[in-house]
Enzyme design. Sequence first.
Site, PDB file in Angstrom:
ATOM      1  N   GLN A 249      -2.848  -3.913  -0.315  1.00  0.00           N
ATOM      2  CA  GLN A 249      -4.179  -4.112  -0.906  1.00  0.00           C
ATOM      3  C   GLN A 249      -4.251  -3.577  -2.334  1.00  0.00           C
ATOM      4  O   GLN A 249      -3.838  -2.452  -2.605  1.00  0.00           O
ATOM      5  CB  GLN A 249      -5.219  -3.377  -0.065  1.00  0.00           C
ATOM      6  N   HIS A 251      -6.925  -2.429  -4.913  1.00  0.00           N
ATOM      7  CA  HIS A 251      -8.340  -2.056  -5.001  1.00  0.00           C
ATOM      8  C   HIS A 251      -8.887  -2.616  -6.309  1.00  0.00           C
ATOM      9  O   HIS A 251      -8.239  -2.489  -7.352  1.00  0.00           O
ATOM     10  CB  HIS A 251      -8.472  -0.527  -4.963  1.00  0.00           C
ATOM     11  N   LEU A 261      -8.630   5.997  -8.600  1.00  0.00           N
ATOM     12  CA  LEU A 261      -9.584   5.165  -7.858  1.00  0.00           C
ATOM     13  C   LEU A 261     -11.027   5.442  -8.282  1.00  0.00           C
ATOM     14  O   LEU A 261     -11.438   6.581  -8.422  1.00  0.00           O
ATOM     15  CB  LEU A 261      -9.458   5.452  -6.364  1.00  0.00           C
ATOM     16  N   GLU A 264     -15.363   2.128  -4.015  1.00  0.00           N
ATOM     17  CA  GLU A 264     -16.216   0.979  -3.722  1.00  0.00           C
ATOM     18  C   GLU A 264     -17.665   1.437  -3.513  1.00  0.00           C
ATOM     19  O   GLU A 264     -18.603   0.667  -3.683  1.00  0.00           O
ATOM     20  CB  GLU A 264     -15.682   0.331  -2.439  1.00  0.00           C
ATOM     21  N   HIS A 359      -3.243   0.039  -3.790  1.00  0.00           N
ATOM     22  CA  HIS A 359      -4.094   1.033  -3.142  1.00  0.00           C
ATOM     23  C   HIS A 359      -3.701   1.340  -1.701  1.00  0.00           C
ATOM     24  O   HIS A 359      -3.692   2.487  -1.292  1.00  0.00           O
ATOM     25  CB  HIS A 359      -5.530   0.509  -3.182  1.00  0.00           C
ATOM     26  N   ARG A 394      -7.902  -5.020   4.284  1.00  0.00           N
ATOM     27  CA  ARG A 394      -8.688  -3.964   4.925  1.00  0.00           C
ATOM     28  C   ARG A 394     -10.083  -3.872   4.321  1.00  0.00           C
ATOM     29  O   ARG A 394     -10.244  -3.961   3.103  1.00  0.00           O
ATOM     30  CB  ARG A 394      -7.972  -2.622   4.735  1.00  0.00           C
TER      31      ARG A 394
HETATM   32  C1  LIG Z   1      -7.847   7.660  -3.738  1.00  0.00           C
HETATM   33  C2  LIG Z   1      -8.058   7.098  -2.358  1.00  0.00           C
HETATM   34  C3  LIG Z   1      -9.330   6.960  -1.847  1.00  0.00           C
HETATM   35  C4  LIG Z   1      -9.517   6.425  -0.569  1.00  0.00           C
HETATM   36  N1  LIG Z   1     -10.794   6.304  -0.091  1.00  0.00           N
HETATM   37  C5  LIG Z   1     -10.988   5.842   1.158  1.00  0.00           C
HETATM   38  C6  LIG Z   1     -12.283   5.771   1.722  1.00  0.00           C
HETATM   39  O1  LIG Z   1     -13.284   6.146   1.116  1.00  0.00           O
HETATM   40  N2  LIG Z   1     -12.418   5.276   2.974  1.00  0.00           N
HETATM   41  C7  LIG Z   1     -11.347   4.869   3.712  1.00  0.00           C
HETATM   42  O2  LIG Z   1     -11.533   4.442   4.852  1.00  0.00           O
HETATM   43  N3  LIG Z   1     -10.096   4.942   3.205  1.00  0.00           N
HETATM   44  C8  LIG Z   1      -9.897   5.432   1.962  1.00  0.00           C
HETATM   45  N4  LIG Z   1      -8.617   5.506   1.471  1.00  0.00           N
HETATM   46  C9  LIG Z   1      -7.482   5.262   2.354  1.00  0.00           C
HETATM   47  C10 LIG Z   1      -7.306   6.472   3.285  1.00  0.00           C
HETATM   48  O3  LIG Z   1      -7.692   7.636   2.617  1.00  0.00           O
HETATM   49  C11 LIG Z   1      -5.867   6.639   3.744  1.00  0.00           C
HETATM   50  O4  LIG Z   1      -5.365   5.446   4.252  1.00  0.00           O
HETATM   51  C12 LIG Z   1      -5.792   7.696   4.857  1.00  0.00           C
HETATM   52  O5  LIG Z   1      -6.437   8.881   4.462  1.00  0.00           O
HETATM   53  C13 LIG Z   1      -4.358   7.971   5.248  1.00  0.00           C
HETATM   54  O6  LIG Z   1      -4.345   9.052   6.144  1.00  0.00           O
HETATM   55  P1  LIG Z   1      -3.030   9.430   6.927  1.00  0.00           P
HETATM   56  O7  LIG Z   1      -3.387  10.574   7.808  1.00  0.00           O
HETATM   57  O8  LIG Z   1      -2.449   8.225   7.533  1.00  0.00           O
HETATM   58  O9  LIG Z   1      -2.010   9.917   5.802  1.00  0.00           O
HETATM   59  P2  LIG Z   1      -2.118  11.003   4.634  1.00  0.00           P
HETATM   60  O10 LIG Z   1      -3.438  11.630   4.520  1.00  0.00           O
HETATM   61  O11 LIG Z   1      -1.576  10.336   3.420  1.00  0.00           O
HETATM   62  O12 LIG Z   1      -1.121  12.140   5.113  1.00  0.00           O
HETATM   63  C14 LIG Z   1       0.279  11.922   5.183  1.00  0.00           C
HETATM   64  C15 LIG Z   1       0.945  13.193   5.649  1.00  0.00           C
HETATM   65  O13 LIG Z   1       2.306  12.951   5.928  1.00  0.00           O
HETATM   66  C16 LIG Z   1       3.111  13.979   5.389  1.00  0.00           C
HETATM   67  N5  LIG Z   1       4.446  13.429   5.134  1.00  0.00           N
HETATM   68  C17 LIG Z   1       4.769  12.236   4.570  1.00  0.00           C
HETATM   69  N6  LIG Z   1       6.108  12.079   4.532  1.00  0.00           N
HETATM   70  C18 LIG Z   1       6.656  13.190   5.102  1.00  0.00           C
HETATM   71  C19 LIG Z   1       7.988  13.627   5.347  1.00  0.00           C
HETATM   72  N7  LIG Z   1       9.065  12.895   5.008  1.00  0.00           N
HETATM   73  N8  LIG Z   1       8.159  14.828   5.945  1.00  0.00           N
HETATM   74  C20 LIG Z   1       7.083  15.617   6.294  1.00  0.00           C
HETATM   75  N9  LIG Z   1       5.808  15.238   6.058  1.00  0.00           N
HETATM   76  C21 LIG Z   1       5.599  14.049   5.480  1.00  0.00           C
HETATM   77  C22 LIG Z   1       2.364  14.404   4.135  1.00  0.00           C
HETATM   78  O14 LIG Z   1       2.733  15.696   3.759  1.00  0.00           O
HETATM   79  C23 LIG Z   1       0.915  14.331   4.633  1.00  0.00           C
HETATM   80  O15 LIG Z   1       0.577  15.516   5.294  1.00  0.00           O
HETATM   81  C24 LIG Z   1      -8.419   6.037   0.199  1.00  0.00           C
HETATM   82  C25 LIG Z   1      -7.136   6.185  -0.309  1.00  0.00           C
HETATM   83  C26 LIG Z   1      -6.950   6.690  -1.578  1.00  0.00           C
HETATM   84  C27 LIG Z   1      -5.549   6.795  -2.101  1.00  0.00           C
END
Ligand SMILES: Cc1cc2nc3c(=O)[nH]c(=O)nc-3n(C[C@H](O)[C@H](O)[C@H](O)COP(=O)(O)OP(=O)(O)OC[C@H]3O[C@@H](n4cnc5c(N)ncnc54)[C@H](O)[C@@H]3O)c2cc1C
Length: 575
Positions: A249, A251, A261, A264, A359, A394
């Site tokens: 996606q 953004h 970012l 939205e 994004h 999404r």
């Molecule tokens: C700027 C921004 C704004 C956003 N705003 C929104 C919003 O308002 N609403 C919405 O629904 N979505 C939003 N999104 C999307 C959403 O935030 C993310 O898709 C979501 O938070 C991802 O969460 P997660 O727990 O999957 O991963 P993350 O929060 O990215 O966490 C990943 C974790 O994995 C760990 N990790 C990765 N690789 C390894 C490795 N090799 N070894 C050990 N640890 C590792 C990292 O340390 C981290 O702790 C936004 C995204 C961005 C970038």
Amino acid sequence: MQAIQGEIPTPCRLTERKDSIRQTVKLHDILIIGAGLAGMRAAVAAPPDLDVAVMSKVHPVRSHSVAAQGGINAALGENDSWEAHAFDTTKGGLYLGDQDAIEAMCREAPDDILELERLGVIFSRDEQGHIAQRPFGGAGFPRTCYAADRTGHAILHAMYEQLLKRRIAVYEEWYVTALIVEDGVCRGVVAWDLIHGGLHAIGAKAVILATGGSGRVFLTSTNAVINTGDGMALAYRAGAPLADMEFVQFHPTTLKGTGILITEGARGEGGYLLNTLGERFMKAYAPQQMELATRSTVSLAIGQEILEGRGVDGCVLLDLRHLGRQRILERLPQIRQLAIEFAGLDPIETPIPVRPGAHYQMGGVRTNQWTETGIAGLYAAGECACVSVHGANRLGGNSLLETIVFGRRAGIRAGEYARTVTPQARRNDQFTAEQARVQRLLAQDGSVRPWQIREELGQTMSLNLGLVRTHESMSAAISAITALTHRAASITVQDKGRVFNTDLVQALELQSLLDVGESIVVSALARQESRGAHYRSDFPVRDDQHWLRHSLIHRTPEGTALTYEPVTITRFPPA
Ligand SMILES: Cc1cc2nc3c(=O)[nH]c(=O)nc-3n(C[C@H](O)[C@H](O)[C@H](O)COP(=O)(O)OP(=O)(O)OC[C@H]3O[C@@H](n4cnc5c(N)ncnc54)[C@H](O)[C@@H]3O)c2cc1C
């Protein structure tokens, strides 16, 4: 290199609560990789009598979830329903989402939001004191709950408090380099301890991948620099297929220059998009939904305006001035701060120059709606997974929701599974192979640094797999990635030390980025249609007859292999 199989030499840091950690942990019941929202939600949902640990390459609250701005969706409103939410999600995803998973997410969303509130998340309120909800793109109802424009921050910190309260062990700043998979069963991980240096094999009855997105495969992205697609690459190399990787996606509104970012939520609050003629150009593309059309529609419209010369210095303008000072300060304080600090303008007085930017990865490790992957004992949730609720595009606010619903489901299901596992002695071969890989990286002396390849890969992806793709652009990207992978084999890591070797981590992350980049390009080249975020000017039409199906990419000894899988359709026939 000193290695202690199956043992951690020093107690892992439970964020300074060492008392609760056993000195030598031989085997966890559940090991969660990733401390973003999906990972922490899984940890909190896992049965409290099991030995659960979380591992993260950064401190938990530095995970990218903290940056989420606009909000999280749930049908809480009196006249709203989970079915309407499910319909908007299915339609917004151009019918590529699996409807059983979408139904589960939308049905469970309201209870999950209330649960978050009970766990301490401070949501913004409306005049009646209820959780406030703002309109978001592609949604037929204002159903995005928020905490001003810092929603991720509010939820992640509340979740972290729960981790501390439950005294769940956290391996802070450990980098997972490989999954241990034996006879088709995941039995743990190999990880590098960033703080002390050293590679370790850590056993687990069940492993949950919650490693987030891969936005950094593109040159500019809204994603944190740590979003390098590690979990996707780990699963892919271990034999689990990745699904729908071609759907990345863009953004519509990222800040000129930095690509930061601009939520939205800014359009949800009533912001306009203007071209150089001062026109609200969305009336030509989506006269009904205007600025709140789905992200792929708005991004393509902005791209078109810029292409046809109606842009403003490679951007369009996001105008918030009419919202007034009070509303901007109350609802969009972070956006104002970002615009002042990174673009030198105050949106109370001046429109913000914005353009589309990479994004979100809709694809990921293929799972069913209980987060089970193709490998026994391995689960995946959050952005690294493809349970397929987003389909080809999404809706804003659905990703945070996905992390919460499917993170919870992963914790529960992995717990059930872990209880059935009888521990077995593990073999050494995977650990030995990883040890040799790291040793080789530290030993070799070449002229190319990891960041150089990373930058070239980013350029290749941004140039050839952006908003508009063609056979030529994607073929060029494949050749470029093959060449870069070849060169990456002889990169040099200049820091030869063990303690906090970020140079080494960059080299390991580079391998993930190359694998993810390859999976995106190969999947995209094969899909001869346009759907949602995958727009091909040589195949501009959506083709349900041939392409209403998931792409699955596999890593085989001979190279990549693509297979396809039908989409689960329950109540909404494709229209
Ligand atoms: C700027 C921004 C704004 C956003 N705003 C929104 C919003 O308002 N609403 C919405 O629904 N979505 C939003 N999104 C999307 C959403 O935030 C993310 O898709 C979501 O938070 C991802 O969460 P997660 O727990 O999957 O991963 P993350 O929060 O990215 O966490 C990943 C974790 O994995 C760990 N990790 C990765 N690789 C390894 C490795 N090799 N070894 C050990 N640890 C590792 C990292 O340390 C981290 O702790 C936004 C995204 C961005 C970038």
